[in-house]
Design a protein around this motif. Structure first.
Motif, PDB file in Angstrom:
ATOM      1  N   ASP A  45      -5.343   1.796   5.054  1.00  0.00           N
ATOM      2  CA  ASP A  45      -4.541   0.723   5.642  1.00  0.00           C
ATOM      3  C   ASP A  45      -5.045   0.427   7.056  1.00  0.00           C
ATOM      4  OD1 ASP A  45      -2.658  -1.065   6.416  1.00  0.00           O
ATOM      5  OD2 ASP A  45      -0.926   0.231   6.065  1.00  0.00           O
TER       6      ASP A  45
ATOM      7  N   ILE B 177      -6.198   4.951  -0.282  1.00  0.00           N
ATOM      8  CA  ILE B 177      -5.577   3.745   0.251  1.00  0.00           C
ATOM      9  C   ILE B 177      -5.856   3.735   1.742  1.00  0.00           C
ATOM     10  CG2 ILE B 177      -3.406   2.544   0.625  1.00  0.00           C
ATOM     11  CD1 ILE B 177      -2.392   3.984  -1.930  1.00  0.00           C
TER      12      ILE B 177
ATOM     13  N   GLY C  81       0.818  -1.206   0.000  1.00  0.00           N
ATOM     14  CA  GLY C  81       0.000   0.000   0.000  1.00  0.00           C
ATOM     15  C   GLY C  81       0.852   1.257   0.000  1.00  0.00           C
TER      16      GLY C  81
END
Lengths: 347, 351, 314, 304
Positions: B190, B188, B62
Motif C-alpha cells: 500500500d 499487498i 487492500g
C-alpha cells in the motif's frame, strides 16, 4: 537583450541549526548545516525551480527568502537592500512583498477562522480600510484564484485540498506581493487537482507578473513551470541552469541520477537504472570533499576518487546560464552514454 | 448493490479472487460506502496495480483483503477467495496463520508500523516464532539472510539496530524484508514508496519487484502514482469513488485508455522530458469525499465525455457496471472507442 | 545510554543551582525582620543587631548567598535553627531514613495499584471493568489523603486493630514492626497517587492500541500474547514512568499530610514544625532537601524511561 | 493510505470536532453531572450566607460530641457546635480562597506562558529554567513555606496557593503557545506583515482558551484539596473561624472519639472536588484538542 532585473540575490548563504540553543540542550539537532555557501539570484518575472530530495535544504532556503529564518552567514539582498538588516515598517513591507505558499494546505489555514476573516487580515496588513475598498479588492481577487463569494463565510475544514490551496494563494495575494515562494504546493494534492493548481500558478505569473520560487522534489513539476532550475543536494547548490539545460543536458551526476529515478509513466520505457545507489541522508559524518562523492556513479567511471573525496568542487560556469559543481562536469554526458545499456541514452 | 454484473476475469490460475466486495463505515445514521461492489482477481506471480486518488477506497480495499478493517468499518458483502478459501467468514484464529505467512503487507510509513522499542532482529524473528519456526539460532540466520537479500551491507550488524536509527529507505527495506520472510504468495503493498525520495523510491521498487519475480510472488501494488504503475505492473485497475472504473493490461491502459477518468489521469501526468505543454488538461471540480458520492455514475459531475455528449440523463440516473470491452473492463455508459477523443485525452505522456 | 545519562545529569546541575538560589531568596523576601520575630518582645535592638551579626545577616545578599552555599558544599552545613540554635544538618540526616522508607513504600503501592488498574482498564476499554476502574479512579482523584488516611486508621487500627495507628521504628531496629508501621501510611499515599498513574496508564494503553504498529502486528499474523506484552505493554509502560517522575512532587506533597497523620518522624514533619514555629532556616533547609530529592528521583525516572525506550537516548 | 489521504485526515478530525461541539455543545454527561455537584456545593455555601441550621459558632455544651442524628446531620464538636452549619459557612471561605488563588495563578501564569512561549530567546530560557526549578518543589510544600513566612491566615493561604500554582499554569501555556506558534498558519500570518498583537489575538489566543478552562478546573480541584490540607496541618485558616481546613484540624484532635468530625468536614471536600474533577473531565473531552487527537488521530481519512 537587456540584463534581467534581479529581485533576490543570495551571497554565500549558510544556515546552521543549533548553536546557542543546542548548547543549552534545547535543541538536539545542534550543528546541522542545512545550507552551505549558496549563491543564487531570482530574476523579475521568472519561475525558478528549486529541486532536491529530503534534507537538501530547499525548504530552509525558501524560509530564508521570506524572512522567517535567518541565515547563519552570508547575505540576502532584496531589490538592492540588505533584507536581513530591515527593521520595523521596512521589514513588514518586505514580508508583504515576499509571500510563501506552504506544502500542506491543511495546516496552513487556521481552522478557527473563516476564509473572509483570513483574507480581511491580509487586506488590513496591506492598509485597506474596511468597507468599499476591501469589497472591491475582494471582488478583484476571488476570480483570479477561482474562488467564489459564497465560499467566504466557511471554515477551512469545509474545503478540499485543492480549494484550500486556492485560499492560501488568495491570502498571499491580498498583500500584493512581487515574489511568491511556493514550497511543494501540489505534492499533497490529488493528481487531478494538481493540474488545476499548476495551471493557476501559470496564470498568476502571467497576469500579475510575479516572480516565483517553486520548491519541489518532483522534477516533472519543475519541468512544467520553471524557466530556470536549481538543484540542491545536502545543503549545496550542485547545478543551476535553464529548464532545458537541466532537464535535457544536465552536467552534474546527481541531477542525472534524479532524472533517471523519476518514474516516466511510460510502460515501454526501459527501467534499467545503473546509477542509483544510497540515499540522501548520509550514513555517517561527511568528511569533506564533494557532497555527492559517496553516491557518485561518475566518480567510479572517471577513476579519480581522491580529488572527489577531498576537494569540494565550486559551482563553475559551463555555458551561458549553466553552472555545475562537479570536478568532471565536462565528462558527464559522455560517461552517461557509456554507463547505460546501448539504446538507453535518450533525451 | 446496483445490480452490477460480476465480470469473470479470473483465470484458472488465479491466486486471489474478489467477488462483489463491499466495505461500509457506519457512524451514527450515516453509512459511507468506502468500497462498493468491487470484483477483481490476481494471478499467480502477477503484479497488479491499484490506482486511485485519496479517498477512493483503494487502501480500504487492500486492508479488507486481510480483513484488517477497523470499526466502524466492516465488510458487508462479497467474497475474498484466496487459494480456494473464502477469507471473509474464516475464524480469526485461522486468518492469523494466513496473515504474514501467505499474504503479507507493506505500507507507506515503515517506521510507524514497526515496534519502536524493539530491535530489528527481534521484530523479524518474532514473526518467524509466532508462525511456528522452531530454533532461535535458525530464526536469527533466516533474519540475517533476508536482510542481506534486501540490500543491507552489514545484515548481522543491522539486526541490532532500532527502527528509528535507520534511514527512511532502510526502514522500508526492513519492512519489505519482513514481508518476504515467510515466502508469501501475495504481497499487498500500500503506497510502499510514497514517503521516500525519488532515488530511494526507484531502488525500493526495483527490489520489491525483482524479489517477487524471482519467487513467483503476486503483488497488489496500491498507489496514486501512475508513473510507478507504468514501469512496475502487469495489469492495472483504476478506482474512483469506491468502484473500479477500468482495468486491463498496463500497456493497453496507458496507450488506449477507455474510461474518461483514466484518460484524465493520464493527461494530468506531467512529462519528465521535452517542452512542457503551455497549459495542462485539468479535470474540473474536486475529488469527492466518501460520504458524498454522486448518484448514477460517480464520475458524471466531472466527466468531460458526458459534457461532450450533451449531458445524457443515463449518467446521472444509472450506475454503469464494469463490462469487458476488448482487452479492458470499463464501467462507463459510453465506452466506445471513438468516445475517447472527446475525453480530451489526446495529450499523450511521452510525446 | 551513558551519553544520555551524562546529558541529563548536566541538565540537572543548573537546575539544582537555581533551586539553591530560589530557596535562598525565599528567606530574604520575608516581610519584617525574622530575627526580631525570633527574639520576641524581649529582643532589644542591641540584641537583634548582635544576633543578626552572628547569623551573618548584616552582610550583602550575594555574600550571604556565597557564604551559605560554600558552607553547604564544604561542610554540608545548612545553618542553624532559629528556635533551638542547633545545627540543622544532623537533625535532617536523622529524618531522611524515615522519609525514604515512606516514599519507597508509597511508591510501591502507587505503582502496583496504578499500573495494574490502568493497564486493565485500558486493555479492556469500554467494558464494565473499565468503567468501574475509571469511576474508582475519579473518586480516588477527588479524595484527600488525610481523609483516606483517617478512614484507614479508623478501620484498620481502631476497629480491626490489625495495624498500629501511627509511629515509626527504624528498619534496622525491628524490621517486622517497621514494615508494619509503614504499611498503612504507605498505602494511604499509594491511594492518593495511584489514581493519577492509573489514569495515565489507561490513556497510554488505549493510545498504544491505536498505533499503526499494533494494527500492523495483526497483519503480520502475530499471536495475541505477543501483541499484548511485546507491543501494547512494552510501549505503554515507558511513558508512564515519566508520569511517575513528574508526580513525585505530589507524592512528596502528600507525604506532608501522611507524616502528620500517622505521626511519622520524617522530613515533612520537620517542615511542618518549622513552619508552625516560623523557624525559617529549618523550613528553607527542608524545602531544599525535598527539592533535591525530587530532582534526583525525577532524574532516575527519566533514565529508567530512556532505558526502556530507545528513541529517547541518542 | 496515500500521502494525500494522510493529510486529508486533518480536516476529517476537524469536522468531527466541530460536529461534536455543535451537536452536543458543552453538555456532555460528565459536564452536567460534575456541574450539578459543583452547583450544589456552591449553593450550600450561598445558603450558608443567610441561613444555617444553627448559628455556626453557637456552642451547646449539652450536645457535645453528638453523633450524626436528625438534629445534627453530621454531628457536633467538642463545644457542641453543629458541624453542618460550620461546614456551610466554611464552604464560603474554602471556595473563595481556592477560586482567588487559581484566578491569580492563571492570570500570572498565562502572562508568563505567553512571554516565554512567544518571545523565545533569552527571556524564554531564563524564565523556563526558573519555572522548572519552582516545579521541583511540590505545590503543597511551597504553600507551607509561604504560609510559614506570612503567618497562617486566609490571605496568606490564598497568596501561598497562588504562588504554588503559577508555575504549572505558565508551563502548560508555554507548551500550548509554542505548539500554536509553530503552526504553519501562524507563520503565514506573520508573513503577511501583521503586527504581533494581531497574530496573538487571532491565532494564538483561541487555542489557548479551551485549555485554560480545563487547567483552571484541574487547579480548582487542587486548590480545594490543598486549602483543606493546609488547614489539616494547622497552617490554614485558623480556628475558630470556620473553613473546611480549620474544621479538619479541630476534628483531628478528636478523631478517635468523634470520627464524624474529620470525616464529615472531609466529605464536603470530597463532594466539591469530585464535582470539579468530573466537570473538568467533561470539559477536557469537549474542549481540549489534545484529547481529540488522542481519540481520533488513528482514524483514516476515508474511514469516517
Amino acid at each position: 537583450m537587456t540584463k534581467p532585473e534581479v529581485v533576490f540575490r543570495l551571497e554565500s548563504v549558510t544556515k546552521e541549526f543549533g548553536g546557542f540553543r543546542g548548547l543549552l540542550g534545547l535543541n538536539r539537532s545542534a550543528g546541522v548545516r542545512a545550507l552551505d555557501d549558496v549563491n543564487l539570484e531570482l530574476r523579475r518575472g521568472e519561475v525558478l525551480g528549486l529541486v532536491g530530495e529530503s534534507g537538501s535544504g530547499k525548504t530552509t532556503l525558501g524560509r530564508i527568502l521570506v524572512g522567517s529564518e535567518r541565515a547563519t552567514s552570508g547575505q540576502v539582498w532584496f531589490e538592492g537592500t540588505h533584507a536581513e538588516a530591515l527593521r520595523g515598517r521596512a521589514l513588514r513591507n518586505f514580508r508583504k512583498s515576499v509571500q510563501m505558499v506552504f506544502q500542506n494546505p491543511f495546516t496552513s489555514l487556521n481552522p478557527r477562522r473563516t476564509v473572509r476573516d483570513v483574507l480581511h487580515s491580509g487586506f488590513a496588513a496591506r492598509g485597506l480600510p474596511p468597507g468599499a475598498a476591501r469589497a472591491a479588492a475582494m471582488a478583484e481577487l476571488l476570480p483570479k484564484v477561482g474562488l467564489s463569494e459564497a465560499m467566504l463565510d466557511r471554515y477551512p475544514h469545509e474545503f478540499s485540498g485543492g480549494q484550500r490551496q486556492r485560499i492560501v494563494l488568495a491570502r498571499a495575494l491580498t498583500v500584493e506581493p512581487s515574489v511568491l515562494v511556493a514550497d511543494e504546493p501540489v505534492s499533497a494534492l490529488d493528481v487531478s487537482i494538481q493540474a488545476q493548481i499548476l495551471n493557476l500558478f501559470l496564470s498568476l505569473r502571467r497576469d500579475l507578473k510575479l516572480s516565483i520560487v517553486m520548491i519541489t522534489h518532483d522534477l516533472r513539476v519543475a519541468n512544467f513551470l520553471s524557466d530556470r532550475i536549481a538543484v540542491l543536494y545536502r545543503g549545496r547548490l550542485v547545478e543551476i541552469g535553464t529548464r532545458e539545460q537541466i532537464m535535457e543536458h544536465s552536467r552534474h551526476p546527481y541531477t542525472r541520477m534524479l532524472l533517471s529515478a523519476a518514474p516516466t509513466g511510460d510502460p515501454d520505457a526501459p527501467h534499467h537504472r545503473p546509477w542509483l545507489a544510497g540515499d540522501a541522508t548520509p550514513a555517517g559524518p561527511m568528511s569533506g570533499g564533494c557532497v555527492f562523492h559517496d553516491r557518485c556513479w561518475l566518480r567510479k567511471i572517471v577513476k579519480d576518487p581522491d580529488r572527489c573525496a577531498t576537494v569540494q568542487p565550486p559551482l563553475t560556469g559551463l555555458e551561458e546560464e549553466h553552472m555545475a559543481a562537479c570536478h568532471f562536469a565536462e565528462q558527464t554526458p559522455a560517461a552517461a552514454e557509456v554507463s547505460l545499456v546501448p539504446g538507453e541514452a535518450s533525451a | 448493490m446496483t445490480g452490477a454484473t460480476t465480470t469473470k476475469r479470473e483465470t484458472p490460475e488465479a491466486l486471489l479472487t474478489v467477488r462483489n466486495l463491499s466495505v461500509h463505515f457506519r457512524t451514527g445514521d450515516t453509512t459511507v460506502r468506502a468500497v462498493d461492489d468491487v470484483s477483481l482477481s490476481i494471478g499467480r506471480g502477477e503484479i497488479v496495480g491499484l490506482v486511485g486518488e485519496s479517498g477512493c477506497g483503494k487502501s480500504t480495499l487492500g486492508m479488507s483483503l486481510l480483513r484488517l478493517i477497523e470499526a466502524p468499518g466492516e465488510i458487508v458483502g462479497g467474497e475474498v477467495i484466496f487459494d480456494g478459501r473464502d477469507l471473509v467468514p474464516l475464524p480469526e484464529k485461522e486468518l492469523r496463520r494466513i496473515r504474514g505467512r501467505d499474504i503479507s503487507l507493506v505500507v507507506q510509513n515503515a517506521l510507524a508500523v514497526m515496534n519502536p522499542v524493539t530491535r530489528v532482529g527481534e521484530q523479524l524473528t518474532e514473526v518467524l516464532r509466532d508462525h511456528g519456526q522452531a530454533g532461535r539460532a535458525d530464526r536469527l540466520v533466516r533474519a540475517r539472510d533476508v536482510l542481506a537479500s534486501v540490500g543491507f551491507p552489514r545484515p548481522a550488524h543491522s539486526l541490532h539496530s532500532y527502527p528509528h536509527q535507520l534511514s527512511g529507505g532502510m526502514q522500508q527495506r526492513v519492512s519489505i524484508a519482513q514481508s518476504l520472510l515467510l515466502g508469501p504468495r501475495l504481497i499487498i503493498a500500500d503506497e510502499p514508496t510514497t514517503a521516500l525520495d525519488v532515488t530511494v523510491q526507484a531502488q525500493v521498487l526495483q527490489l520489491l519487484t525483482s524479489a517477487c519475480r524471482t519467487q513467483g510472488t503476486s503483488v497488489l501494488l496500491i498507489t496514486h502514482d501512475l508513473g510507478v504503475v507504468a514501469e512496475t505492473c502487469d495489469r492495472v485497475m483504476v478506482m474512483y469513488a469506491g468502484r473500479v472504473v477500468e482495468s486491463g493490461p498496463v500497456r493497453q491502459i496507458f496507450t488506449s485508455p477507455r474510461h474518461p477518468y483514466t484518460v484524465a489521469l493520464l493527461a494530468a501526468l506531467l512529462p519528465l522530458r521535452g517542452a512542457p505543454p503551455p497549459v495542462l488538461q485539468a479535470l474540473p471540480g474536486q475529488t469527492p469525499q466518501p460520504n458524498e458520492w454522486p448518484s448514477g455514475c460517480r464520475f458524471n459531475p466531472r466527466c468531460p465525455r458526458r459534457a461532450a455528449l450533451g449531458d445524457p440523463a443515463i449518467c446521472e440516473a444509472e450506475e454503469p457496471a464494469l463490462r469487458d470491452v476488448g482487452a479492458h473492463a470499463i464501467a462507463c455508459h459510453f465506452p466506445g472507442e471513438d468516445a475517447v477523443g472527446t475525453g480530451r485525452g489526446s495529450v499523450r505522456v511521452d510525446d | 545510554m551513558l551519553k544520555y545519562a551524562l546529558y541529563r545529569l548536566c541538565l540537572a546541575v543548573p537546575l539544582l543551582f537555581l533551586l539553591s538560589i530560589l530557596t535562598f531568596v525565599y528567606i530574604q523576601i520575608i516581610p519584617g525582620d525574622p530575627v526580631a520575630g525570633m527574639l520576641g518582645p524581649g529582643g532589644t535592638p542591641a540584641l537583634v543587631a548582635q544576633l543578626r551579626h552572628e547569623l551573618g545577616l548584616d552582610q550583602s545578599l550575594p555574600s550571604q548567598y556565597w557564604h551559605w552555599l560554600s558552607n553547604l558544599f564544604a561542610h554540608g552545613d545548612l545553618g542553624i535553627s532559629f528556635i533551638t540554635r542547633q545545627p540543622i544538618t544532623p537533625v535532617l540526616m536523622d529524618r531522611i531514613p524515615a522519609t525514604l522508607q515512606l516514599t519507597v513504600t508509597g511508591l510501591i503501592f502507587t505503582v502496583a495499584l496504578g499500573w495494574l488498574g490502568g493497564f486493565l482498564a485500558g486493555a479492556f476499554k469500554d467494558t464494565w471493568a473499565d468503567r468501574m476502574l475509571s469511576g474508582i479512579t475519579l473518586v480516588g482523584l477527588s479524595t484527600p489523603v488525610f481523609w483516606i488516611g483517617t478512614i484507614l486508621i479508623l478501620v484498620f487500627a481502631v476497629h480491626l486493630r490489625w495495624l498500629p495507628a501511627g509511629g515509626y521504628v527504624p528498619l534496622a531496629v525491628d524490621p517486622v514492626q517497621s514494615i508494619k508501621d509503614s504499611l498503612m501510611p504507605g498505602f494511604a499515599m499509594g491511594l492518593g497517587l495511584a489514581p493519577y498513574l492509573a489514569r495515565m496508564t489507561r490513556a497510554a494503553t488505549v493510545e498504544v492500541q491505536h498505533e499503526p504498529f499494533l494494527r500492523h502486528a495483526r497483519a503480520k499474523g502475530l499471536r495475541g500474547r505477543t501483541m499484548l506484552l511485546r507491543y501494547a505493554a512494552r510501549n505503554a509502560v515507558p511513558s508512564t514512568i515519566v508520569v511517575i517522575g513528574l508526580q513525585l512532587g505530589a507524592l512528596i506533597g502528600g507525604q506532608v499530610v501522611v507524616e502528620q497523620l500517622f505521626n511519622w518522624p520524617g522530613l515533612s514533619r520537620l517542615l511542618i514544625e518549622g513552619a508552625v514555629q516560623r523557624d525559617y532556616y529549618m523550613v528553607q533547609a527542608v524545602i531544599l532537601v525535598i527539592a533535591v530529592l525530587y530532582v534526583v528521583l525525577n532524574l532516575a525516572a527519566e533514565l529508567a524511561h530512556a532505558a526502556l525506550d530507545p528513541r529517547i537516548r541518542l | 493510505m496515500t500521502a494525500p489521504a494522510a493529510s486529508a485526515a486533518t480536516p476529517v478530525t476537524a469536522q468531527r470536532r466541530r460536529g461534536t461541539l455543535r451537536s452536543r455543545g458543552l453538555l456532555n454527561g460528565r459536564v452536567v453531572f460534575g456541574g450539578t455537584l459543583l452547583f450544589i456545593v456552591v449553593a450550600v455555601a450561598v445558603v450558608g450566607l443567610v441561613w444555617t441550621p444553627y448559628p455556626a459558632d453557637a456552642t451547646n455544651l449539652q450536645a457535645r460530641f453528638a453523633a450524626p442524628q436528625w438534629l445534627h446531620l453530621i454531628g457536633t464538636d467538642e463545644l457542641g457546635r453543629d458541624i453542618l452549619s460550620r461546614a456551610m459557612v466554611g464552604a464560603q471561605t474554602s471556595l473563595i480562597i481556592s477560586a482567588c488563588a487559581v484566578g491569580i495563578a492563571a492570570a500570572i501564569g498565562t502572562v508568563i506562558g505567553f512571554l516565554t512561549g512567544y518571545m523565545r530567546g533569552v527571556i524564554d530560557i531564563v524564565l523556563s529554567r526558573v519555572i522548572d526549578a519552582m516545579l521541583a518543589v511540590p505545590a503543597l510544600v511551597v504553600a507551607l513555606g509561604i504560609v510559614a513566612m506570612l503567618g497562617a491566615s486566609a490571605t496568606s493561604v490564598t497568596v501561598a496557593l497562588a504562588v504554588a500554582y503559577t508555575p504549572q499554569f505558565s508551563r502548560v501555556f508555554r507548551g500550548v503557545v509554542v505548539a500554536a506558534r509553530d503552526q504553519t498558519y501562524v507563520e503565514a500570518s506573520r508573513g503577511l506583515g501583521l503586527p504581533a498583537i494581531v497574530v496573538v489575538v487571532k491565532d494564538l489566543l483561541p487555542p489557548v482558551l479551551p485549555i485554560m478552562v480545563v487547567q483552571v478546573t484541574t487547579s480548582l480541584a487542587w486548590g480545594i484539596l490543598d486549602e483543606a490540607s493546609l488547614g489539616f496541618l494547622g497552617l490554614g485558616v485558623q480556628p475558630p473561624a470556620p473553613s473546611w481546613g480549620s474544621l479538619l484540624i479541630e476534628g483531628r484532635q478528636y478523631m478517635y472519639d468523634a470520627p464524624w468530625l474529620p470525616i464529615g468536614a472531609g466529605a464536603f471536600v470530597v463532594v466539591a472536588v469530585l464535582g470539579v474533577n468530573i466537570l473538568g473531565d467533561g470539559l477536557r473531552d469537549v474542549l481540549d484538542p489534545r484529547a481529540w487527537t488522542r481519540r481520533h488521530s488513528y482514524r483514516k481519512g476515508g474511514a469516517k
